[in-house]
Design a protein around this motif. Sequence first.
Motif, short mmCIF file in Angstrom:
data_model
loop_
_atom_site.label_atom_id
_atom_site.label_comp_id
_atom_site.label_asym_id
_atom_site.label_seq_id
_atom_site.Cartn_x
_atom_site.Cartn_y
_atom_site.Cartn_z
N ALA A 179 -10.60 -1.96 2.01
CA ALA A 179 -10.08 -3.30 1.87
C ALA A 179 -8.39 -2.81 1.55
CB ALA A 179 -10.48 -3.82 0.48
N SER A 180 -8.17 -1.65 0.98
CA SER A 180 -6.64 -1.40 0.58
C SER A 180 -6.07 -1.18 2.04
CB SER A 180 -6.79 -0.12 -0.32
OG SER A 180 -5.41 0.14 -0.29
N GLN A 181 -6.97 -0.45 2.88
CA GLN A 181 -6.42 -0.15 4.18
C GLN A 181 -6.16 -1.15 5.15
OE1 GLN A 181 -8.83 3.01 6.13
NE2 GLN A 181 -7.65 2.78 8.15
N LEU A 182 -6.90 -2.28 4.87
CA LEU A 182 -6.56 -3.56 5.52
C LEU A 182 -5.67 -4.29 5.03
CD1 LEU A 182 -10.26 -4.27 6.78
CD2 LEU A 182 -8.38 -3.24 8.08
N GLY A 183 -5.09 -4.16 3.71
CA GLY A 183 -4.30 -5.04 3.07
C GLY A 183 -4.84 -6.10 2.55
#
Length: 229
Positions: A179-183
């Motif tokens: 989720a963090s990587q996909l913003g």
Amino acid sequence: MEVTPEELRGIPLFAGLDGAQLERVRAIARVVEAKRRDVIFREGDPVEGIFILLRGRVKLYRLGADGREHILHVVRPGQTFAEAAVFMPGGYPAFAEALEKSRALLLPKAAFMGLLRDDPAISLAMIAALSRYLRQFVDRIEDLSLKDVPARLARWFLSTSREKGRDFWDLDITKAELASQLGTAGETLSRTLRKFREAGWIEVRGRFVKILDRGALEAVAEGGENGLR
């Protein structure tokens, strides 16, 4: 501990080098071992050199004003990291943390810059690595600014499939890290995964994921949320 010639030959950055050139690289290389959650460098630290991951996984991230992590990239074996920092003034622009027990090669900045000046083949390999690095971040900026979460997730499935050479794999990062990587937020990612699964485009069982309908994901990657309707 030293890196072996066989390990060097397996690194894409050095694929075109001959034995003598590989030996010059090996002479300046240092092996760095990291346990899970070890921070290899912090944002602002002086730049030691360029890293090449030999084993394990490393996440590159920055911290927001609220202290939350924003993952920029997950580095996998054979990939370089901190290559751009070698050519920039100041310290490292992000944090690097081992996601599991990892082994990396460190090419110290001064010695590596000397190799680049002296050997055009190594310089060309470095330009290619920086071009890939730039492309990754151009794609990421495009995703975050122009694409909605379904499009970002569809692109992630497709690019990961290309990287692994198959349509199924076990997730090697947590859903929170993805989720963090996909913003996006974890709840939004879970909702989108559920929509993809209910539409019959993917299969998800625990950490196992599989693409069932590549054409549908390609449509969503291009058309965003409209592809869900």
